[in-house]
Scaffold this active site. Structure first.
Site, PDB file in Angstrom:
ATOM      1  N   MET A   1      11.518  54.723  15.524  1.00 27.86           N
ATOM      2  CA  MET A   1      11.524  55.844  14.422  1.00 27.86           C
ATOM      3  C   MET A   1      11.805  57.191  15.095  1.00 27.86           C
ATOM      4  O   MET A   1      11.197  57.501  16.333  1.00 27.86           O
ATOM      5  CB  MET A   1      10.300  55.706  13.941  1.00 27.86           C
ATOM      6  CG  MET A   1      10.140  56.718  12.571  1.00 27.86           C
ATOM      7  SD  MET A   1       8.731  56.237  11.476  1.00 27.86           S
ATOM      8  CE  MET A   1       7.333  56.559  12.164  1.00 27.86           C
ATOM      9  N   CYS A   2      12.372  58.010  14.733  1.00 23.86           N
ATOM     10  CA  CYS A   2      12.330  59.606  15.166  1.00 23.86           C
ATOM     11  C   CYS A   2      12.574  60.512  13.935  1.00 23.86           C
ATOM     12  O   CYS A   2      12.872  59.772  12.876  1.00 23.86           O
ATOM     13  CB  CYS A   2      13.725  59.749  16.060  1.00 23.86           C
ATOM     14  SG  CYS A   2      13.772  58.870  17.709  1.00 23.86           S
ATOM     15  N   GLY A   3      12.475  61.700  14.132  1.00 28.07           N
ATOM     16  CA  GLY A   3      12.832  62.555  13.079  1.00 28.07           C
ATOM     17  C   GLY A   3      13.894  63.410  13.204  1.00 28.07           C
ATOM     18  O   GLY A   3      14.130  63.982  14.556  1.00 28.07           O
ATOM     19  N   ARG A  32       6.844  61.137  13.018  1.00 27.74           N
ATOM     20  CA  ARG A  32       8.047  60.355  13.246  1.00 27.74           C
ATOM     21  C   ARG A  32       8.466  60.412  14.550  1.00 27.74           C
ATOM     22  O   ARG A  32       9.318  59.353  15.296  1.00 27.74           O
ATOM     23  CB  ARG A  32       9.316  60.861  12.310  1.00 27.74           C
ATOM     24  CG  ARG A  32       9.099  60.739  10.989  1.00 27.74           C
ATOM     25  CD  ARG A  32      10.559  60.843  10.343  1.00 27.74           C
ATOM     26  NE  ARG A  32      11.425  59.606  10.403  1.00 27.74           N
ATOM     27  CZ  ARG A  32      11.489  58.692   9.899  1.00 27.74           C
ATOM     28  NH1 ARG A  32      10.797  58.457   8.947  1.00 27.74           N
ATOM     29  NH2 ARG A  32      12.455  57.806  10.170  1.00 27.74           N
ATOM     30  N   ASN A 174      18.709  59.038  15.250  1.00 29.83           N
ATOM     31  CA  ASN A 174      17.573  58.235  14.690  1.00 29.83           C
ATOM     32  C   ASN A 174      18.221  56.922  14.781  1.00 29.83           C
ATOM     33  O   ASN A 174      18.951  56.716  13.824  1.00 29.83           O
ATOM     34  CB  ASN A 174      16.955  58.629  13.176  1.00 29.83           C
ATOM     35  CG  ASN A 174      15.859  57.850  13.035  1.00 29.83           C
ATOM     36  OD1 ASN A 174      15.237  56.943  13.733  1.00 29.83           O
ATOM     37  ND2 ASN A 174      15.481  57.840  11.788  1.00 29.83           N
TER      38      ASN A 174
END
Lengths: 296, 227
Positions: A1-3, A32, A174
């Site tokens: 997960m990333c933002g 995130r 992402n």
């Protein structure tokens, strides 16, 4: 997960507020990606000059006297503006290659190069990264940002996004690419080398290589759908704007908003909550395997 | 009507207040203001209650709903009304991916579009989407009805069990083992009732029905070489 966040301004009046708006969006995406954060911001261009953003873990020692030393090495015309662990160097565009060779010989890390792009990224919470660089005070026409939850490579400055692999081009991501090692080798055969073990940097290098071969931004992004394997929501920044593409499975979230004043991108709607006029904005989810871009 | 303002009331307090009100069988009305895309708004309600969310929400809004009526005056993030048991969830805007996933009952009424994987593994819920739905919708859907007034994306109803899929517009492609089926009077009747409940301006005769060809139910020895 990333933002991921991105903001492209349609009205010049908002330019002084770009950093402030992007910083709020970035901080909202903290959960995130709390490992590292970064931003690429496209600001003022200086006629005939190029900007090089560099990073050092020992900035006090490395940036002290750099202006004079680099100026002597490449023949003058250099200004150095230290910003915490980073510094933005402005120098004549024809001296770019010499300057990069000098900086790399001194062990300084090149974050990005361009006539308008500056890149700031570090390990740490987005709010702390934003504060140390004074992101809120930065102005510009557009910018993209990223909060990272690391999967594919170590939590380091060089593993933080955005990745820049050509002048004024950068990428945030992402997801995770599964054919990045194969693609890294393919690109190396063409003489394009990446600096980290990170999968996203390969994605960025792929897009840059396609553009270098004559593809438009749209065609390069289209190419990621067939040539890159894995999960991705990409936002790519160029001198004139930004583009968005998601893989055909599209399990990595994405939402966009557009008003007369701006186009905004985020991993989640809550990053938009403080944007002016968001209540009346057109809000939609970008389609899978579909390229979107906005340029001025 | 009670108001819970999420700019001053923490999410957990909002949900506890709603859950206790639902349990008390009070059938009261609540309004949630300033949701600002928050996750897990109005989840786990187990009893009759009327909740109106004034704005857009993030992941997992109205999850595990039982008996309550939840109206979102905005759009919702991924996983809205996941595993709903009964009651009704109305989305005035769009719903992100896997809306109504694994739902066992009740009505999910989406006035805008729903994105990918709408109704994935649905187990008895009724879903009405007034706009379009994305790819892989109703994947492994087991029971219930998915009604789409607009178009459906790729691989509709892949590996479908016994859910009924009704689409008025075009279907980009059907998934494995999903086929078009004849519309019999009992299907017209089901659709008529669902469209009326969802306030949808459409006639049952305009829809096509899709369902399982039931070829994946049992292992076919003639296909052994394909594995």
């Amino acid at each position: 997960m990333c933002g991921i966040v991105g903001l492209f301004l349609k009205q010049d009046a908002l330019r002084p507020k770009l950093g402030d708006m992007l910083t709020d969006m970035l901080i909202t995406m903290t959960d995130r990606g709390p490992d590292s954060a970064g931003i690429a911001i496209y600001g003022e261009e200086a006629e005939g000059s190029v900007k090089i953003t560099i990073q050092s873990d020992t900035p006090d020692a490395d940036f002290d006297g750099l202006e004079a030393a680099l100026g002597a090495a490449i023949g003058g015309g250099v200004t150095v503006k230290p910003v915490n662990t980073h510094a933005v160097l402005v120098l004549p565009v024809e001296k770019e290659t010499d300057a990069i060779a000098f900086l790399e010989s001194k062990g300084l890390r090149i974050m990005g190069v361009g006539t308008s792009m500056e890149i700031y990224k570090e390990v740490g919470l987005p709010k702390d990264v934003a504060a140390r660089f004074g992101l809120r005070e930065m102005g510009g026409s557009h910018g993209i940002g990223h909060t990272r939850m690391a999967t594919e490579s170590a939590v380091t400055t060089m593993g933080a996004h955005p990745f820049s692999t050509a002048d004024d081009q950068c990428l945030v991501h992402n997801g995770s690419l599964s054919n990045h090692n194969q693609m890294r080798r393919k690109l190396a055969k063409k003489g394009i080398f990446t600096k980290s073990e990170n999968d996203t940097e390969v994605g960025a290098a792929y897009i840059s290589s396609r553009i270098a071969d004559g593809a438009t931004l749209g065609e390069a992004l289209e190419g990621t759908i067939s040539d890159l394997d894995g999960f991705f929501t990409f936002v790519t920044g160029t001198k004139n704007g930004f583009g968005v593409v998601r893989d055909p499975i599209a399990c990595k979230p994405a939402v966009m908003a557009e008003t007369d004043d701006y186009v905004a991108f985020a991993s989640e709607y809550r990053a938009f909550a403080d944007l002016p006029g968001i209540e009346a904005a057109r809000v939609w989810e970008p389609e899978p395997a579909t390229v979107y871009f906005w340029e001025r | 009507m009670s108001t819970l303002d999420m700019s001053v009331t923490p999410l957990r307090e909002v949900n506890v207040t709603l859950q206790e009100a639902a349990k008390s069988q009070s059938n009261n009305a609540y309004e949630i203001t300033n949701p600002r895309g928050s996750h897990a708004v109005a989840v786990g309600l187990d009893g009759p209650l009327s909740v109106t969310v004034k704005g857009s929400t993030g992941y997992y809004c109205a999850g595990m709903n039982k008996l309550a009526t939840i109206r979102v005056e905005g759009s919702t993030g991924p996983g809205v009304a996941e595993n709903m048991m009964s009651g009704e969830v109305v989305i005035e805007g769009d719903a992100s991916q896997y809306a109504g996933a694994t739902g066992r009952g009740g009505l999910l009424n989406i006035k805008g579009n729903a994105s990918s994987r709408c109704g994935i593994s649905m187990k008895g819920i009724d879903i009405v989407v007034h706009g379009n739905i994305g790819h892989m919708s109703a994947f492994m859907a087991q029971k219930g009805n998915l009604v789409v007034l607009g178009d459906a994306g790729d691989a509709l109803g892949d590996s479908l069990y016994e859910a009924r899929l009704f689409v008025r517009g075009t279907v980009k492609s059907l998934g494995a083992d999903c086929i078009e089926k004849e519309m019999r009077p009992e299907h017209i009747e089901i659709l008529q009732e669902l469209l009326a409940r969802a306030g949808a301006d459409a006639k049952p005769e305009e829809f096509k029905r899709y369902g399982s060809a039931r070829r994946l139910y049992n292992f076919n020895i003639d296909h052994a070489d394909e594995y």
